[in-house]
Write an enzyme that holds these catalytic residues in place. Structure first.
Site, short mmCIF file in Angstrom:
data_model
loop_
_atom_site.label_atom_id
_atom_site.label_comp_id
_atom_site.label_asym_id
_atom_site.label_seq_id
_atom_site.Cartn_x
_atom_site.Cartn_y
_atom_site.Cartn_z
CD GLU A 85 -3.24 -8.91 7.47
OE1 GLU A 85 -3.20 -9.57 8.54
OE2 GLU A 85 -2.59 -7.87 7.29
CG HIS A 110 -6.67 -4.11 5.31
ND1 HIS A 110 -5.81 -5.16 5.06
CD2 HIS A 110 -5.90 -2.99 5.35
CE1 HIS A 110 -4.57 -4.70 4.96
NE2 HIS A 110 -4.60 -3.39 5.14
CB CYS A 164 3.74 -8.17 11.59
SG CYS A 164 4.00 -6.49 11.02
CG HIS A 185 -2.08 -0.96 1.05
ND1 HIS A 185 -2.80 -1.49 2.11
CD2 HIS A 185 -2.64 -1.50 -0.07
CE1 HIS A 185 -3.74 -2.29 1.65
NE2 HIS A 185 -3.66 -2.32 0.33
CB SER A 234 -0.43 2.41 4.47
OG SER A 234 0.41 1.82 5.44
CB SER A 235 -3.78 -1.11 7.91
OG SER A 235 -4.22 -1.33 9.23
CG ASN A 236 2.09 -0.16 8.39
OD1 ASN A 236 2.98 0.65 8.59
ND2 ASN A 236 1.89 -0.71 7.20
#
Length: 318
Positions: free
Chosen positions: A128, A126, A196, A43, A224-226
């Site tokens: 994932e 999302h 992670c 992303h 971008s989730s993170n």
């Protein structure tokens, strides 16, 4: 006037992202263009554009890819139905799913096969989450926040297990799991947490820096989730924060009355974007641009086995 910029560490590319990007690059070198990629490989719009310039073609679904063509699955993972479609179309598949995401998929299958109702903690839509739920859709329910955990209803005789998306807020996820354990005392979970190492480390680095800064800039794309979670960490501790794709999105008015600005980047943002942001500050007279509590990561992941095999064969040819 900003006097100092602090650079969080660790930041930027994680091992799963490096593996995914290198998979596309090596595939282009080995097979030539075009190489098709399902969804964004990671992303980050800058990375996607760079790979497009080299001959990668990004598609939304594997069914858009011509029969027999080479396709790379993104780092976020795919449902079994995607593999089935590619097999039907005789694609040459290079699966760049992050190994840590693959671990969550395996857990979902195992829990479902053992008769558990699988509670997936994550964000609806999302990629994932879509891929993970596809492993056992009839057995999986999604919980996105504490309120949904409190409202979750399961059949009285159900055995429950939880798994999580890998890029969540560490603190919020702990809170959600606490609610699930209180409400369903027999619930089981993974032996090792699913969030992670890179997501956890980047959130930790931001937390450590917050007492030293007036504002945080997070470099990362909107999807971008993170990266979004890094903004959330700052906000949760009362520090202003902005998510930017690159230096072109910086607004100088943000820094009125600010002396120290922190900079970090999500796990899918290349370091050259950090360099661009630092240059933006230098051009405006900021001379103190310093690393904050340098920490390093030594995690690496091997390329997909299919690609390693092809590369070895190519090297062995006279």
């Amino acid at each position: 006037m900003v006097e100092r910029v602090l650079l969080a560490s660790p930041r930027g590319f994680c091992a799963g992202v490096e593996r995914a990007v290198e998979t596309v690059e090596q595939a282009l070198d080995l097979y030539g263009a075009p190489v098709y990629v399902r969804k964004q490989i990671i992303h980050n719009i800058h990375v996607v554009r760079d790979l497009e310039a080299r001959g990668a073609i990004f598609v939304e679904e594997e069914t858009e890819v011509p029969e027999g063509a080479t396709i790379v699955y993104s780092a976020h993972g795919v449902a079994p139905s995607v593999h089935a479609n590619s097999a039907r179309l005789q694609h040459k598949v290079l699966d760049a799913t992050c190994p840590l995401v693959t671990k969550v998929h395996v857990q979902a299958r195992r829990f479902a096969a053992a008769g558990y109702t699988v509670v997936l903690i994550g964000h609806a839509g999302h990629e994932e989450v879509v891929g993970t739920m596809g492993e056992a859709p009839e057995s999986t329910v999604l919980v996105q926040d504490v309120a949904e955990a409190e409202a979750l209803e399961l059949p009285e005789a159900a055995r429950a297990a939880y798994i999580t998306q890998t890029t969540l807020s560490v603190d919020e996820t702990v809170e959600i799991i606490g609610v699930l354990r209180r409400r369903f005392p027999e619930i089981v979970g993974p032996r090792k947490e699913d969030i992670c190492y890179a997501t956890s480390n980047r959130q930790w680095a931001v937390k450590e820096m917050l007492s030293e800064i007036d504002m945080l800039l997070v470099i990362g794309s909107r999807n971008s989730s993170n990266s979004n979670r890094l903004v959330d960490v700052a906000h949760a501790h009362g520090v202003a924060a902005h998510l930017i794709d690159d230096e072109s999105e910086i607004d100088a008015r943000w820094f009125e009355g600010m002396r120290t600005v922190g900079v970090t980047s999500g796990a899918s943002a290349p370091e050259r974007l950090v360099v661009g942001v630092c240059e933006w500050f230098r051009q405006r007279g900021v001379e103190r641009i310093e690393p904050f509590q340098m920490a390093s990561e030594d995690v690496t992941f091997r390329l997909p086995v299919e690609l390693r095999r092809e590369l070895a064969l190519a090297e062995a040819r006279p």
